[in-house]
Motif scaffolding. Structure first.
Motif, PDB file in Angstrom:
ATOM      1  N   LEU A  29     -10.520   5.654   1.264  1.00  0.00           N
ATOM      2  CA  LEU A  29      -9.580   6.709   1.645  1.00  0.00           C
ATOM      3  C   LEU A  29      -8.612   6.996   0.505  1.00  0.00           C
ATOM      4  CD1 LEU A  29      -8.880   5.596   5.334  1.00  0.00           C
ATOM      5  CD2 LEU A  29     -10.411   7.412   4.537  1.00  0.00           C
ATOM      6  N   GLY A  30      -8.894   6.411  -0.650  1.00  0.00           N
ATOM      7  CA  GLY A  30      -8.107   6.710  -1.842  1.00  0.00           C
ATOM      8  C   GLY A  30      -6.894   5.826  -2.050  1.00  0.00           C
ATOM      9  N   ALA A  31      -6.756   4.779  -1.253  1.00  0.00           N
ATOM     10  CA  ALA A  31      -5.584   3.907  -1.380  1.00  0.00           C
ATOM     11  C   ALA A  31      -5.886   2.723  -2.289  1.00  0.00           C
ATOM     12  CB  ALA A  31      -5.167   3.413   0.004  1.00  0.00           C
ATOM     13  N   HIS A  32      -4.813   1.989  -2.620  1.00  0.00           N
ATOM     14  CA  HIS A  32      -4.970   0.782  -3.433  1.00  0.00           C
ATOM     15  C   HIS A  32      -4.698  -0.434  -2.546  1.00  0.00           C
ATOM     16  CE1 HIS A  32      -4.857  -1.986  -6.723  1.00  0.00           C
ATOM     17  NE2 HIS A  32      -3.627  -2.368  -6.388  1.00  0.00           N
ATOM     18  N   PRO A  33      -5.716  -1.165  -2.122  1.00  0.00           N
ATOM     19  CA  PRO A  33      -5.506  -2.270  -1.201  1.00  0.00           C
ATOM     20  C   PRO A  33      -5.167  -3.589  -1.892  1.00  0.00           C
ATOM     21  CG  PRO A  33      -7.853  -1.830  -1.463  1.00  0.00           C
ATOM     22  CD  PRO A  33      -7.139  -0.902  -2.397  1.00  0.00           C
ATOM     23  N   ILE A  34      -4.249  -4.306  -1.293  1.00  0.00           N
ATOM     24  CA  ILE A  34      -3.903  -5.646  -1.778  1.00  0.00           C
ATOM     25  C   ILE A  34      -4.009  -6.597  -0.587  1.00  0.00           C
ATOM     26  CG2 ILE A  34      -2.129  -7.084  -2.861  1.00  0.00           C
ATOM     27  CD1 ILE A  34      -0.866  -4.333  -3.789  1.00  0.00           C
ATOM     28  N   VAL A  35      -4.877  -7.572  -0.705  1.00  0.00           N
ATOM     29  CA  VAL A  35      -5.062  -8.540   0.380  1.00  0.00           C
ATOM     30  C   VAL A  35      -4.094  -9.693   0.167  1.00  0.00           C
ATOM     31  CG1 VAL A  35      -6.656 -10.256   1.340  1.00  0.00           C
ATOM     32  CG2 VAL A  35      -7.463  -7.927   0.842  1.00  0.00           C
ATOM     33  N   VAL A  36      -3.279  -9.953   1.178  1.00  0.00           N
ATOM     34  CA  VAL A  36      -2.330 -11.057   1.093  1.00  0.00           C
ATOM     35  C   VAL A  36      -2.846 -12.187   1.991  1.00  0.00           C
ATOM     36  CG1 VAL A  36       0.065 -11.762   1.495  1.00  0.00           C
ATOM     37  CG2 VAL A  36      -0.449  -9.424   0.735  1.00  0.00           C
ATOM     38  N   TYR A  37      -3.127 -13.330   1.354  1.00  0.00           N
ATOM     39  CA  TYR A  37      -3.717 -14.428   2.119  1.00  0.00           C
ATOM     40  C   TYR A  37      -2.947 -15.709   1.827  1.00  0.00           C
ATOM     41  CZ  TYR A  37      -7.171 -17.704   3.941  1.00  0.00           C
ATOM     42  OH  TYR A  37      -7.782 -18.706   4.639  1.00  0.00           O
ATOM     43  N   ARG A  38      -2.746 -16.519   2.865  1.00  0.00           N
ATOM     44  CA  ARG A  38      -1.835 -17.651   2.690  1.00  0.00           C
ATOM     45  C   ARG A  38      -2.466 -18.873   2.037  1.00  0.00           C
ATOM     46  NH1 ARG A  38      -1.278 -20.040   8.604  1.00  0.00           N
ATOM     47  NH2 ARG A  38      -3.426 -19.665   9.241  1.00  0.00           N
ATOM     48  N   ARG A  39      -3.815 -18.877   1.960  1.00  0.00           N
ATOM     49  CA  ARG A  39      -4.436 -19.987   1.234  1.00  0.00           C
ATOM     50  C   ARG A  39      -5.100 -19.431  -0.013  1.00  0.00           C
ATOM     51  NH1 ARG A  39      -6.184 -23.704   6.402  1.00  0.00           N
ATOM     52  NH2 ARG A  39      -6.033 -21.945   7.798  1.00  0.00           N
ATOM     53  N   THR A  40      -6.135 -20.106  -0.522  1.00  0.00           N
ATOM     54  CA  THR A  40      -6.783 -19.606  -1.737  1.00  0.00           C
ATOM     55  C   THR A  40      -8.144 -19.009  -1.371  1.00  0.00           C
ATOM     56  OG1 THR A  40      -8.025 -21.587  -2.314  1.00  0.00           O
ATOM     57  CG2 THR A  40      -5.725 -21.504  -3.030  1.00  0.00           C
ATOM     58  N   ARG A  41      -8.764 -18.486  -2.360  1.00  0.00           N
ATOM     59  CA  ARG A  41     -10.057 -17.845  -2.180  1.00  0.00           C
ATOM     60  C   ARG A  41     -11.061 -18.765  -1.479  1.00  0.00           C
ATOM     61  NH1 ARG A  41     -12.276 -13.675  -5.914  1.00  0.00           N
ATOM     62  NH2 ARG A  41     -14.353 -13.272  -5.102  1.00  0.00           N
ATOM     63  N   GLU A  42     -11.055 -20.030  -1.867  1.00  0.00           N
ATOM     64  CA  GLU A  42     -12.022 -20.997  -1.311  1.00  0.00           C
ATOM     65  C   GLU A  42     -11.919 -21.120   0.206  1.00  0.00           C
ATOM     66  OE1 GLU A  42     -10.478 -21.732  -4.422  1.00  0.00           O
ATOM     67  OE2 GLU A  42     -12.439 -20.961  -5.053  1.00  0.00           O
TER      68      GLU A  42
ATOM     69  N   ARG B  81     -19.576   4.508  -4.909  1.00  0.00           N
ATOM     70  CA  ARG B  81     -19.302   3.915  -3.600  1.00  0.00           C
ATOM     71  C   ARG B  81     -17.968   4.333  -3.023  1.00  0.00           C
ATOM     72  NH1 ARG B  81     -19.984  -2.459  -3.857  1.00  0.00           N
ATOM     73  NH2 ARG B  81     -21.620  -2.559  -5.406  1.00  0.00           N
ATOM     74  N   ILE B  82     -16.913   4.260  -3.874  1.00  0.00           N
ATOM     75  CA  ILE B  82     -15.579   4.431  -3.310  1.00  0.00           C
ATOM     76  C   ILE B  82     -15.246   5.888  -3.013  1.00  0.00           C
ATOM     77  CG2 ILE B  82     -14.649   2.270  -4.255  1.00  0.00           C
ATOM     78  CD1 ILE B  82     -13.377   3.932  -6.469  1.00  0.00           C
ATOM     79  N   LEU B  83     -16.184   6.793  -3.304  1.00  0.00           N
ATOM     80  CA  LEU B  83     -15.946   8.204  -3.015  1.00  0.00           C
ATOM     81  C   LEU B  83     -16.331   8.579  -1.589  1.00  0.00           C
ATOM     82  CD1 LEU B  83     -17.217   9.802  -6.335  1.00  0.00           C
ATOM     83  CD2 LEU B  83     -14.855   9.287  -5.655  1.00  0.00           C
ATOM     84  N   SER B  84     -17.140   7.747  -0.934  1.00  0.00           N
ATOM     85  CA  SER B  84     -17.593   8.121   0.413  1.00  0.00           C
ATOM     86  C   SER B  84     -17.925   6.893   1.236  1.00  0.00           C
ATOM     87  CB  SER B  84     -18.841   9.004   0.304  1.00  0.00           C
ATOM     88  OG  SER B  84     -19.967   8.189   0.090  1.00  0.00           O
ATOM     89  N   PHE B  85     -18.360   7.131   2.468  1.00  0.00           N
ATOM     90  CA  PHE B  85     -18.736   6.027   3.340  1.00  0.00           C
ATOM     91  C   PHE B  85     -20.253   5.833   3.350  1.00  0.00           C
ATOM     92  CE2 PHE B  85     -14.427   6.616   4.464  1.00  0.00           C
ATOM     93  CZ  PHE B  85     -13.991   5.393   4.957  1.00  0.00           C
ATOM     94  N   ALA B  86     -20.931   6.334   2.308  1.00  0.00           N
ATOM     95  CA  ALA B  86     -22.386   6.179   2.220  1.00  0.00           C
ATOM     96  C   ALA B  86     -22.741   4.702   2.081  1.00  0.00           C
ATOM     97  CB  ALA B  86     -22.916   6.955   1.019  1.00  0.00           C
ATOM     98  N   GLU B  87     -23.895   4.333   2.573  1.00  0.00           N
ATOM     99  CA  GLU B  87     -24.315   2.932   2.536  1.00  0.00           C
ATOM    100  C   GLU B  87     -24.373   2.442   1.085  1.00  0.00           C
ATOM    101  OE1 GLU B  87     -28.071   2.098   4.438  1.00  0.00           O
ATOM    102  OE2 GLU B  87     -27.437   0.043   4.793  1.00  0.00           O
ATOM    103  N   THR B  88     -23.788   1.278   0.852  1.00  0.00           N
ATOM    104  CA  THR B  88     -23.703   0.786  -0.536  1.00  0.00           C
ATOM    105  C   THR B  88     -24.990   0.125  -0.992  1.00  0.00           C
ATOM    106  OG1 THR B  88     -22.810  -1.324   0.185  1.00  0.00           O
ATOM    107  CG2 THR B  88     -21.227   0.396  -0.397  1.00  0.00           C
ATOM    108  N   LYS B  89     -25.630  -0.605  -0.077  1.00  0.00           N
ATOM    109  CA  LYS B  89     -26.868  -1.283  -0.464  1.00  0.00           C
ATOM    110  C   LYS B  89     -28.011  -0.318  -0.255  1.00  0.00           C
ATOM    111  CE  LYS B  89     -25.717  -6.023   0.570  1.00  0.00           C
ATOM    112  NZ  LYS B  89     -25.918  -7.099   1.524  1.00  0.00           N
ATOM    113  N   ARG B  90     -28.926  -0.314  -1.236  1.00  0.00           N
ATOM    114  CA  ARG B  90     -30.091   0.535  -1.036  1.00  0.00           C
ATOM    115  C   ARG B  90     -31.284  -0.308  -0.639  1.00  0.00           C
ATOM    116  NH1 ARG B  90     -30.157   4.331  -6.047  1.00  0.00           N
ATOM    117  NH2 ARG B  90     -29.189   2.484  -6.958  1.00  0.00           N
ATOM    118  N   ALA B  91     -32.286   0.342  -0.108  1.00  0.00           N
ATOM    119  CA  ALA B  91     -33.465  -0.391   0.357  1.00  0.00           C
ATOM    120  C   ALA B  91     -34.307  -0.813  -0.833  1.00  0.00           C
ATOM    121  CB  ALA B  91     -34.280   0.482   1.292  1.00  0.00           C
ATOM    122  N   ILE B  92     -34.998  -1.940  -0.671  1.00  0.00           N
ATOM    123  CA  ILE B  92     -35.985  -2.308  -1.684  1.00  0.00           C
ATOM    124  C   ILE B  92     -37.242  -1.466  -1.427  1.00  0.00           C
ATOM    125  CG2 ILE B  92     -35.093  -4.627  -2.085  1.00  0.00           C
ATOM    126  CD1 ILE B  92     -37.207  -5.714  -0.188  1.00  0.00           C
ATOM    127  N   SER B  93     -38.077  -1.324  -2.423  1.00  0.00           N
ATOM    128  CA  SER B  93     -39.268  -0.483  -2.266  1.00  0.00           C
ATOM    129  C   SER B  93     -40.359  -1.246  -1.511  1.00  0.00           C
ATOM    130  CB  SER B  93     -39.807  -0.080  -3.633  1.00  0.00           C
ATOM    131  OG  SER B  93     -40.361  -1.224  -4.266  1.00  0.00           O
TER     132      SER B  93
END
Ligand SMILES: Cc1cc2nc3c(=O)[nH]c(=O)nc-3n(C[C@H](O)[C@H](O)[C@H](O)COP(=O)(O)OP(=O)(O)OC[C@H]3O[C@@H](n4cnc5c(N)ncnc54)[C@H](O)[C@@H]3O)c2cc1C
Ligand SMILES: Cc1ncc(C[n+]2csc(CCOP(=O)(O)OP(=O)(O)O)c2C)c(N)n1
Ligand code: SF4
Ligand code: SF4
Ligand SMILES: [Mg+2]
Lengths: 551, 296
Positions: free
Chosen positions: A282-295, A471-483
């Motif tokens: 939607l054109g915003a800049h998201p920042i995830v605030v989390y109280r622990r670490t990535r792990e 990807r970030i321009l639309s809600f189109a599926e990001t993963k494509r199918a394998i052949s």
């Protein structure tokens, strides 16, 4: 049965030592104390798949280019292969034996490929006796859909009551379309409806119709209402924060939400990741605030990576303590955390560092610190322990004939787990209506040992992805199918653990020529098998077991 | 997955007297699949004398001539001559002897046949001892192995005789090694031998579970490990000079201990013994690579 040759006098013997017969009279089977028997085993992937997809058989079909057969086999165990191939966290792959050799099979990508390739196919619906019993299912998420499908297949009259305007549960309300295109979901729900399932949308039980009434009008009721109640932050100024799940529901329903430029997302689960990725789009800049670490983040690794890849910023070891509104902007006061002792979940507990407060400025705050079931409408039928619904005899609630499952029972879980639950409840309902005991679940008994010597290293297929800039321009599926070719090649990497795929090894290596090949399967001639065990040892996939002979 | 393609026809019948997991029996099964019906087998004294069945029976669906211990090659030469006189050039004569009958007592008749370039295929199924008479050492018994005549306190002190080098020195048109865990390679080599005129020699490693003191189900595993550890590389030599290496293909070999530790006949070995065996194998491997390189 061949008999030994008996000479009664010298004259009956040939003039010189010459053989007159083969050794067929010599039943060497009597030497045997271990008997090789073909007994297929449960593959670890299938065992790990919550819906029990018959993965080795399906992959074998795909490797032969038999996509339609593969799709039909998926539909034996699951009504949502197109959905699962996209959003299931594929525990099957985590347990794939091939990971100890090179890399796990890309099972989900193949599931998706098969579903896409067979998008226009219909289930073959056989003539079947209609049953008189009526079943009500409350909630049309994966749990409700799976339950409805398996009951309807058995001829029961199923009605699904759904509060929202369209069926699908979190698949439609929560999961964004860049991970699950709605055409896929619509098609798979349509196929469920074809079995005679009736969907009553815009009907909230407890509001538009009472549970009491449902119970009176039906022979069994399944509560599959999910976990949609967002947890509170319990901090001053909470009213300035939007709920992450409500935000997703609104965007997914096509509503416009004014986010502003900066969006703070509080929480580290999958909902938080989807909030961030949706905000990006939607054109915003998201920042995830989390109280622990990535792990310690509860979101699955792949989702975190995608969110980061697309441009999400992370602020770890931080927790909000207050939100204030200032000139239309929001000011979030946070405190620094450090990791202390492990808590009940095994993750290290975050501990605030005194006087470490700092301020983050933002346009929007989304809280995504977890969801829980809202079971107020059920209260009189229900007993809970630490938020988990206690089941009574045969999986029913206090009142006979009312069942519960999916996220409503367990709290937030996964699509496949919810489906397993719905499937199990379908079985429980059938047993209940027939006055039988529900069957026991099967689990992996014997580990499948793979003889790696028969395989060569081959890389796992890579799933093509849209470029981030796109990807970030639309809600189109990001993963494509394998052949199709990639699917075929990838499927042929499968070891076919525990499932005979007619590789011939047993026939090839029998030193006693005691195994016959008959149209792709094998028969052991126990008159001659000496029980050496070579066939069992050289079966690449543990299909042959050695069992002790009874003396 | 690598699938094997074996000829369908079964010319070795069930009910034979091979022990459970007999590598020699499986080798015969492959060899006859490769050669087909028009084959005469000549068998000197060895396990296969017994495996084939007692009078008046046979477990093979082709003619067999049983002959004396030291005479496999010369008896086969005689059968060949008789066929040639009858104008039958189509039938293959296969001499099928154990390691005792090849490396030791039958060596002179084999050398004679090779020197005359007799048109026969000679397959030695090597189970690395005189198994038929109760596991006595032979010239093919590996260095430091236990047998009943080389007990644990004084295991065999000589390395295995290099029969391939001896046969290659005769400059016969075709000599090759093969083993039962590699059926495609085995069958290809037997068929290649069939297509060539003159003396063809195949040295086949044939695991013997009772003689090697190993569980019968490991017969193939041992055969495979012998190759993977380079104890028994698979290669062919044409006309005494052109070497081709077939297996193992990769540069990383498994340590020989992986092979030795599965067999009771090596259970007395010390770390030092194992190292000595490893050194021997490494040396032979380097020599083989040199031979392959030089003949390229
Ligand atoms: C944002 C988000 C993303 C997720 N992504 C994934 C993912 O990628 N992979 C994965 O495996 N899992 C994911 N999950 C989890 C997964 O969606 C859920 O575990 C799963 O959908 C639970 O299924 P369910 O059928 O139990 O409930 P739900 O899917 O929640 O469905 C419950 C349905 O019941 C309806 N309902 C509720 N109360 C009533 C009532 N009183 N009367 C009538 N209808 C009612 C609701 O409207 C809803 O349609 C995600 C969850 C969220 C929130
Ligand atoms: C001249 C002679 N000496 C000894 C024997 C006894 N004998 C029969 S088979 C055999 C051992 C054969 O060993 P090998 O050739 O390795 O074949 P295996 O039995 O191991 O298959 C011996 C010593 C014999 N038959 N003839
Ligand atoms: S190799 Fe195939 S059968 Fe075995 S665990 Fe993996 S996907 Fe399943
Ligand atoms: S390989 Fe043949 S003899 Fe050995 S156990 Fe299997 S069937 Fe029996
Ligand atoms: Mg021998």
């Amino acid at each position: 049965m061949k008999k030994p040759i008996v000479f009664t006098s010298e004259h009956e013997m040939p003039p010189m030592a010459v053989s007159l017969a083969d050794m067929g009279h010599n039943r060497t089977g009597s030497w045997r104390y271990l008997r090789p028997v073909y007994s297929e085993k449960l593959a670890p992937c299938k065992n790990a798949c919550p819906v029990g997809n018959d993965i080795p058989r399906i992959l074998s079909l795909v490797s032969q280019g038999r996509y339609e057969d593969a799709w039909r086999l998926f539909r034996e165990t699951s009504p949502l292969p197109g959905v699962c191939g996209r959003v299931c966290y594929h525990p099957c792959e985590s347990f794939c034996n091939r990971k100890d050799f090179d890399e796990a099979l890309s099972i989900a990508a193949i599931e998706r490929f098969v579903a896409d390739a067979c998008f226009d196919l219909e289930d073959r619906i056989p003539e079947r006796p209609k049953r008189s019993e009526k079943i009500a299912i409350v909630g049309s998420g994966p749990a409700g859909l799976a339950c409805a499908y398996f009951l309807a297949k058995d001829g029961y009259a199923v009605t699904v009551f759904e509060g929202a305007s369209q069926p699908g549960g979190m698949l439609r309300l929560g999961i964004p379309p860049y991970r699950l295109p709605r055409a896929v979901l619509d098609r798979e729900i349509e196929l469920i409806a074809r079995w005679g399932v009736e969907f009553r949308t815009n009907t909230r039980v407890g509001q538009d119709i009472s549970l009491e009434k449902l119970w009176e009008q039906h022979n069994a009721v399944f509560i599959a209402t999910g976990a949609h109640q967002s947890r509170a932050l319990n901090i001053p100024g909470e009213e300035f924060a939007l709920t992450g799940l409500e935000f997703l529901k609104a965007v997914n329903a096509g509503k416009t939400i004014a986010l502003g430029k900066r969006v703070l997302i509080i929480g580290g689960g999958n909902t938080a990741m989807d909030c961030a990725r949706t905000a990006l789009r939607l054109g915003a800049h998201p920042i995830v605030v989390y109280r622990r670490t990535r792990e310690e983040m509860p979101a699955i690794a792949e989702e975190i990576e995608e969110a980061e890849h697309e441009g999400t910023q992370f602020e770890f070891l931080a927790a909000p303590v207050a939100i204030r509104k200032l000139n239309g902007k929001l000011e979030v006061q946070c405190i620094r955390m450090k990791l202390g002792e492990p808590d009940a979940s095994g993750r290290r507990r975050p501990v605030p560092i005194p006087s470490s407060d700092f301020i983050m400025y933002t346009d929007t705050v989304l809280k995504a610190v977890g969801e829980e079931p809202d079971l107020a409408f059920l209260s009189e039928h229900l007993e809970t322990s630490e938020g988990i619904v206690i089941e009574r005899a045969q999986g029913m609630l206090e009142r006979a004939g009312i069942f519960i499952g999916g996220d409503a029972q367990t709290g937030p879980s996964t699509v496949a787990q919810a489906m397993r639950s719905g499937k199990e409840v379908a079985q429980k309902i059938k047993s209940f209506l027939r006055g039988e005991r529900p069957p026991k679940a099967t689990t992996l008994e014997e580990a499948v040992r793979v003889n790696f010597n028969y395989f060569t290293h081959r890389p796992r297929v890579a799933t093509p992805q849209l470029a981030v800039s796109e990807r970030i321009l639309s809600f189109a599926e990001t993963k494509r199918a394998i052949s199709a070719e990639q699917a075929r090649v990838e499927a042929s990497r499968c070891f076919s653990c525990g499932v005979c795929n007619s590789c011939d090894n047993c026939w090839v290596f029998c030193p006693d020529a005691a195994i016959a090949r008959i149209n792709g399967h094998y028969e052991i001639n126990y008159d001659f098998c000496k029980g050496c065990g070579v066939c069992a040892e050289e079966c690449p996939r543990s299909v042959i077991s050695l069992v002790e002979e009874e003396l | 997955m690598r699938n094997f393609t074996l000829p369908e026809r079964e010319l070795m019948g069930s009910g034979h007297l091979g022990c459970q997991g007999c590598g020699g029996a499986l080798a015969m099964r492959y060899a006859l699949k490769a050669l087909g019906e028009k084959t005469i087998v000549v068998i000197p004294a060895c396990c296969w004398t017994i495996i084939a069945g007692p009078f008046p029976y046979t477990s093979l669906k082709v003619p067999v001539l049983h002959t004396a211990f030291e005479t496999a090659a010369v008896a086969a030469s005689g059968v060949r001559a008789a066929l040639d006189i009858q104008g039958d050039t189509e039938t293959t004569v296969l001499a099928w002897a154990g390691d005792g009958g090849t490396f030791d007592i039958g060596l002179q008749s084999l050398s004679g046949a090779a020197e005359r370039n007799e048109n026969i295929i000679y397959i030695c199924y090597d189970n690395e001892a005189y198994m038929n008479t109760g596991i006595q050492r032979s010239g093919a018994t590996p260095f430091l192995a236990w047998t009943t005549t080389t007990p644990e306190k004084t295991p065999k002190s000589e390395p295995k005789k290099d029969i391939m080098a001896i046969m290659v020195a005769h400059r016969i048109p075709y000599a090759a090694t093969a083993t039962v865990a590699y059926p495609d390679d085995f069958i290809r080599k037997v068929q290649k031998a069939k297509s060539i005129y003159g003396t063809k020699f195949l040295h086949v490693l044939a695991p013997c579970p009772p003689g090697w003191k190993a569980p019968s189900e490991w017969a193939i595993k041992l055969s495979r490990l012998a190759v993977q550890t380079r104890v028994f590389p698979l290669y062919e030599v044409e006309n005494g000079e052109r070497y081709t290496l077939n297996e193992p293909k990769d540069d990383t070999a498994l340590p020989v201990s992986e092979y030795l530790k599965l067999q009771g006949r090596f259970s007395h070995l010390t770390e030092k013994d194992i190292q000595a065996i490893q050194d021997l194998i490494d040396k032979r491997w380097q020599r083989l690579l040199r031979q392959v390189r030089e003949s390229a």
